[in-house]
Motif scaffolding. Structure first.
Motif, PDB file in Angstrom:
ATOM      1  N   MET A 161     -12.064   6.157   0.792  1.00 35.97           N
ATOM      2  CA  MET A 161     -11.837   7.692   0.838  1.00 35.97           C
ATOM      3  C   MET A 161     -12.006   8.154   2.518  1.00 35.97           C
ATOM      4  N   PRO A 162     -10.902   8.503   3.023  1.00 38.45           N
ATOM      5  CA  PRO A 162     -10.924   9.139   4.366  1.00 38.45           C
ATOM      6  C   PRO A 162     -11.407  10.434   4.217  1.00 38.45           C
ATOM      7  N   PHE A 163     -11.961  10.960   5.458  1.00 35.50           N
ATOM      8  CA  PHE A 163     -12.404  12.353   5.581  1.00 35.50           C
ATOM      9  C   PHE A 163     -11.321  13.050   6.303  1.00 35.50           C
ATOM     10  N   GLY A 164     -10.848  14.348   6.010  1.00 32.02           N
ATOM     11  CA  GLY A 164     -10.110  15.234   6.872  1.00 32.02           C
ATOM     12  C   GLY A 164      -8.508  14.896   6.615  1.00 32.02           C
ATOM     13  N   TYR A 165      -8.259  13.568   6.002  1.00 29.19           N
ATOM     14  CA  TYR A 165      -6.773  13.442   5.711  1.00 29.19           C
ATOM     15  C   TYR A 165      -6.522  12.604   4.570  1.00 29.19           C
ATOM     16  N   ASN A 166      -5.386  12.379   3.986  1.00 28.55           N
ATOM     17  CA  ASN A 166      -5.175  11.775   2.686  1.00 28.55           C
ATOM     18  C   ASN A 166      -5.195  10.227   2.708  1.00 28.55           C
ATOM     19  N   GLY A 167      -4.787   9.834   3.883  1.00 27.73           N
ATOM     20  CA  GLY A 167      -4.380   8.316   4.086  1.00 27.73           C
ATOM     21  C   GLY A 167      -3.001   8.064   3.350  1.00 27.73           C
ATOM     22  N   ALA A 207     -15.873  15.439   6.558  1.00 30.48           N
ATOM     23  CA  ALA A 207     -17.205  14.441   6.992  1.00 30.48           C
ATOM     24  C   ALA A 207     -18.497  15.289   6.766  1.00 30.48           C
ATOM     25  N   ASP A 208     -18.336  16.326   7.726  1.00 32.65           N
ATOM     26  CA  ASP A 208     -19.647  17.350   7.923  1.00 32.65           C
ATOM     27  C   ASP A 208     -19.230  18.572   7.812  1.00 32.65           C
ATOM     28  N   PRO A 209     -18.871  19.102   6.756  1.00 32.17           N
ATOM     29  CA  PRO A 209     -18.332  20.590   6.752  1.00 32.17           C
ATOM     30  C   PRO A 209     -19.508  21.487   7.412  1.00 32.17           C
ATOM     31  N   ASP A 210     -20.665  21.345   7.248  1.00 28.84           N
ATOM     32  CA  ASP A 210     -21.565  22.316   7.815  1.00 28.84           C
ATOM     33  C   ASP A 210     -21.561  22.489   9.266  1.00 28.84           C
ATOM     34  N   LYS A 211     -21.383  21.291   9.918  1.00 29.54           N
ATOM     35  CA  LYS A 211     -21.028  21.377  11.341  1.00 29.54           C
ATOM     36  C   LYS A 211     -19.982  22.024  11.623  1.00 29.54           C
ATOM     37  N   SER A 244     -15.444  18.962  16.682  1.00 29.81           N
ATOM     38  CA  SER A 244     -14.752  19.283  15.710  1.00 29.81           C
ATOM     39  C   SER A 244     -13.885  18.214  14.946  1.00 29.81           C
ATOM     40  N   VAL A 245     -13.269  17.349  15.649  1.00 22.06           N
ATOM     41  CA  VAL A 245     -12.729  16.189  15.149  1.00 22.06           C
ATOM     42  C   VAL A 245     -13.742  15.138  14.490  1.00 22.06           C
ATOM     43  N   ARG A 246     -14.641  15.149  15.044  1.00 22.89           N
ATOM     44  CA  ARG A 246     -16.100  14.308  14.331  1.00 22.89           C
ATOM     45  C   ARG A 246     -16.577  14.835  13.218  1.00 22.89           C
ATOM     46  N   ALA A 247     -16.673  16.236  13.056  1.00 24.67           N
ATOM     47  CA  ALA A 247     -17.031  16.846  12.012  1.00 24.67           C
ATOM     48  C   ALA A 247     -16.066  16.538  10.868  1.00 24.67           C
ATOM     49  N   ILE A 248     -14.774  16.673  11.265  1.00 21.23           N
ATOM     50  CA  ILE A 248     -13.730  16.757  10.185  1.00 21.23           C
ATOM     51  C   ILE A 248     -13.510  15.126   9.691  1.00 21.23           C
ATOM     52  N   THR A 249     -13.440  14.270  10.585  1.00 22.90           N
ATOM     53  CA  THR A 249     -13.163  12.866  10.258  1.00 22.90           C
ATOM     54  C   THR A 249     -14.208  12.041   9.968  1.00 22.90           C
ATOM     55  N   GLY A 250     -15.395  12.334  10.552  1.00 23.98           N
ATOM     56  CA  GLY A 250     -16.651  11.389  10.589  1.00 23.98           C
ATOM     57  C   GLY A 250     -16.292  10.345  11.624  1.00 23.98           C
ATOM     58  N   TRP A 251     -15.506  10.407  12.443  1.00 25.11           N
ATOM     59  CA  TRP A 251     -15.415   9.178  13.536  1.00 25.11           C
ATOM     60  C   TRP A 251     -16.278   9.394  14.547  1.00 25.11           C
ATOM     61  N   ASP A 252     -16.737   8.364  15.221  1.00 25.04           N
ATOM     62  CA  ASP A 252     -17.510   8.561  16.346  1.00 25.04           C
ATOM     63  C   ASP A 252     -16.722   8.453  17.585  1.00 25.04           C
ATOM     64  N   THR A 253     -15.763   9.650  17.782  1.00 23.86           N
ATOM     65  CA  THR A 253     -14.779   9.610  18.726  1.00 23.86           C
ATOM     66  C   THR A 253     -15.316  10.281  19.910  1.00 23.86           C
ATOM     67  N   SER A 254     -14.663  10.409  20.868  1.00 23.27           N
ATOM     68  CA  SER A 254     -14.797  11.000  22.192  1.00 23.27           C
ATOM     69  C   SER A 254     -13.503  11.514  23.070  1.00 23.27           C
ATOM     70  N   LEU A 255     -13.736  12.432  23.895  1.00 18.03           N
ATOM     71  CA  LEU A 255     -12.672  13.014  24.654  1.00 18.03           C
ATOM     72  C   LEU A 255     -11.728  11.740  25.044  1.00 18.03           C
ATOM     73  N   PHE A 256     -12.171  10.609  25.631  1.00 17.85           N
ATOM     74  CA  PHE A 256     -11.689   9.498  26.163  1.00 17.85           C
ATOM     75  C   PHE A 256     -10.762   8.991  25.256  1.00 17.85           C
ATOM     76  N   GLU A 257     -11.310   8.654  23.906  1.00 17.77           N
ATOM     77  CA  GLU A 257     -10.437   7.940  22.954  1.00 17.77           C
ATOM     78  C   GLU A 257      -9.516   9.003  22.672  1.00 17.77           C
TER      79      GLU A 257
END
Lengths: 74, 626
Positions: free
Chosen positions: B1-7, B213-217, B526-539
């Protein structure tokens, strides 16, 4: 206190490129804008001593302020 | 089950009436992320090139992003995209409001619409349940009547409705999509594409918010963002005065488009500025889902000549420019009335205003006469402007020719009218003058959608210490607004990718990087908190570049070459008066800047991304579809 203000674009056309102002202590950027006759929404970017700031950023004697107007678009 | 989106992506075939649901998987979502990139993906994969934009083969994509609908200011937009009937190339337009979150809550991240219904229909998506409904009761109605009728027919006053008005039904090539009569996918004729498919509206209602993924954050970031919006100067300006805040600064700088882009100052500018707007027509402010900027405006007037209903929207800056200064119209009520007529009929106010400027200049020069037009049409004719809006919306008289857009209308009128028909890639111009901000001019020239004012952050804010808003991108020196040198190319390239993030992630420019309250760091967080992805500005910047290259490849496939990456001839002429008197964009220097930009992007000298660039961005598959 004395504050030096550098102005850009139309703000410069209205008041000159660099203006020195005497402000009472304590003052913040909003006070400076009022003193210069600018509305808060005339200004897009504020920097105080090279650091981006906002209307409530406190001012001190000798500070250098830059004001860039709101002409971005969207 | 993805975080932030439905898939889940909903595919709708209007010809067969069939639906199916695609579940592309996390790797696909992480590659394309949302908005402009998801739209480009489907336009490249489902079209072959050369299709008639008004034929059943065209594809209309309504795409949110992996972060749309998250509880934070500005994460509420969606992209509408198709091959544009106005430009015959890549068409894309964003709108904020409430539609995107509602679509997410209804269970889908995007809708891909193909075919053509045999008779008018509207699509409903209610908590995952999809249906096509008979639209015979709403066909012919304006956008407000449509909204009210659909609420009645669905029995749900909380539905979010993306609809077309009579202009879309009549295939006005710059017809827009209205979202609950408050927000608009204005540019590129996406409402015309809906009309060509006999699709009156897309109606969504949902109650199932994707898990975060991380609603508190995210709550912590949202709180910080909300507090910063209160004090961050550009956001304070928008909260106070809406986008009308721009009129004063643009005029004072000498770049307020005036008299069909021939001048940069307007002697009646004060009538169009916020202070007079507030006094004459302002009713109350409006906002979008979860947004604390509240830049929208409602207007009201009992003036019998220019009545204004607060339910039909207030003019934004672009409309004030297009229906005001660019037509020498200093009557703010007339501007607001023209805006409301466009909203009801479902026409882009930028295009409609540009068409009127074209008519006025043709009238002034004897190319169009009173007999041709149906009335005199001098500059500043406040009532005539509203009259001509209605003519276009109904395709009456000369309105039928104007409804074809700038290229086709000028070709039909002939007699040298092309000289006054300003467009880039077939798209008429948003209300900014590139002679005072050359980076923005590069955006007009290079955008895949034709003239586009939100392709790159406008240079002016980044002069002086303003460049520090871009320091996360590695820009370490002030931007010079009037230059067209290598520094400008570097600024434009990075700025384009940075602002592209907002269309990619369906985030409002007025809440986001680089000029408004969001910072690059917290956007990534915010993208990390919503999706749970270990993302970056680069990506994320890479995904933004991917989106840019995909839309570019769409246009390459349609046969567009580097000669289309240009600005209008008038900007190569000296500004006649005002603070920038004598200033022009040097044509040769500008061409050199465009050519250098191709090199910086890793494209060939024809502005075409090559094999290596496609490999670099994991887009090799495009080569098989060229």
């Amino acid at each position: 206190m004395m504050v030096s203000v550098k102005l850009y674009a139309w703000l410069k056309q209205k008041k000159g490129a660099v203006v020195t102002l005497c402000l009472p202590e304590p003052s913040v950027v909003a006070d400076l804008l009022r003193e210069m006759g600018f509305a808060q929404h005339d200004v897009c970017v504020i920097a105080v001593n090279g650091v981006l700031g906002h209307y409530d950023t406190p001012l001190h004697n000798g500070d250098k302020v830059s004001l860039i107007p709101f002409i971005c678009g969207g | 089950m993805p975080f932030g989106y439905n898939g889940k992506i909903l595919h709708v075939n209007l010809t067969s009436g069939e639906f199916n649901v695609e579940e592309p998987g996390e790797q696909w979502y992480r590659t394309y992320m949302g908005g402009s990139a998801i739209a480009s993906y489907y336009l490249l994969t489902l079209l072959k090139g050369g299709e008639d934009p008004l034929g059943p083969d065209n594809v209309l994509v309504l795409a949110t992003s992996v972060v749309s609908g998250a509880p934070i200011s500005g994460y509420n937009r969606f992209t509408a995209a198709a091959k544009s009937p106005l430009t015959d190339c890549f068409g894309e337009s964003e709108a904020a409001g409430y539609f995107a979150p509602e679509l997410k809550f209804a269970g889908y991240d995007a809708i891909v619409i193909r075919g053509k219904a045999q008779k008018p229909v509207y699509l409903t998506i209610m908590d995952g349940e999809v249906a096509l409904r008979d639209a015979s009761n709403v066909w012919g109605l304006d956008n407000f009547q449509t909204l009210e009728k659909i609420k009645e027919e669905t029995g749900d006053p909380k539905v979010r409705v993306a609809s077309i008005g009579p202009a879309g039904e009549k295939l006005v090539r710059f017809a827009c999509i209205s979202n609950n009569m408050e927000h608009y996918n204005g540019r590129c004729g996406m409402g015309c594409v809906m009309g060509s498919k006999n699709l009156k509206a897309v109606v969504v209602r949902g109650t199932r918010k994707p898990e975060l993924a991380d609603p508190d954050k995210l709550k912590e970031i949202s709180k910080w963002h909300r507090e910063r919006i209160k004090i961050h100067p550009p956001n304070k300006g928008l909260s106070t005065a809406g986008t009308s805040v721009l009129v004063k600064g643009l005029n004072a700088t000498g770049i307020l488009p005036t008299r069909n882009f021939s001048q940069g100052v307007f002697d009646q500018h004060e009538n169009l500025e916020w202070e007079n707007y507030e006094k004459e027509i302002f009713h109350k402010a409006g906002t979008c889902y979860m947004c604390s900027v509240a830049c929208k405006r409602q207007v009201k007037s009992d003036d019998p000549e220019f009545p204004l209903d607060p339910r039909f929207g207030g003019p934004e800056y672009e409309t004030i420019g297009s229906m005001g200064s660019n037509l020498l119209n200093g009557n703010i009520k007339s501007v607001a009335r023209a805006n409301q007529l466009c909203n009801l009929a479902g026409m882009d106010t930028i295009s409609a205003g540009n068409m009127i400027a074209f008519v006025m200049e043709c009238f002034e020069n004897g190319i169009l006469t009173k007999d041709d037009i149906g009335r005199d049409m001098p500059w500043g004719d406040a009532a005539g402007i509203c009259w001509l809006v209605e003519q276009m919306a109904e395709r009456r008289g000369i309105g039928d020719i104007l409804a074809e857009g700038m290229i086709r209308a000028a070709a039909k009128i002939g007699k040298g009218s092309e000289k006054y028909a300003f467009h880039i890639k077939g798209s008429d111009l948003p209300l900014h003058d590139g002679r005072g901000k050359t980076g923005m001019a590069m955006g007009y020239a290079l955008s895949s959608t034709g003239a586009d004012h939100v392709e790159c952050p406008h240079d002016v804010a980044f002069q002086g210490e303003g460049y520090k808003a871009l320091s996360a991108l590695g820009i370490t020196e002030p931007v010079r607004p009037l230059d067209t040198d290598a520094d400008k190319v570097r600024f434009f390239h990075l700025g384009q990718l940075a602002w592209g993030i907002n269309n990619l992630l369906s985030i409002c420019n007025f809440c986001s990087v680089p000029i408004h309250a969001m910072t690059f760091h917290n956007l990534v967080e915010s993208v990390r908190a919503i999706t749970g992805w270990d993302t970056s500005l680069f990506e994320i910047l890479r995904a933004s570049e991917r989106s840019l290259v995909m839309s570019r490849m769409f246009n390459v496939r349609e046969g567009l070459g580097p000669e289309e990456d240009r600005v209008i001839s008038r900007w190569h002429e000296p500004m006649p008066e005002g603070p920038l008197a004598g200033r022009k964009i040097d044509e040769k220097a500008f061409r050199q800047a465009i050519d250098l930009y191709y090199e910086v992007c890793g494209w060939d000298s024809n502005g075409r991304p090559g094999h290596a660039k496609l490999v670099d961005l994991d887009l090799e598959w495009i080569q098989e579809r060229m």
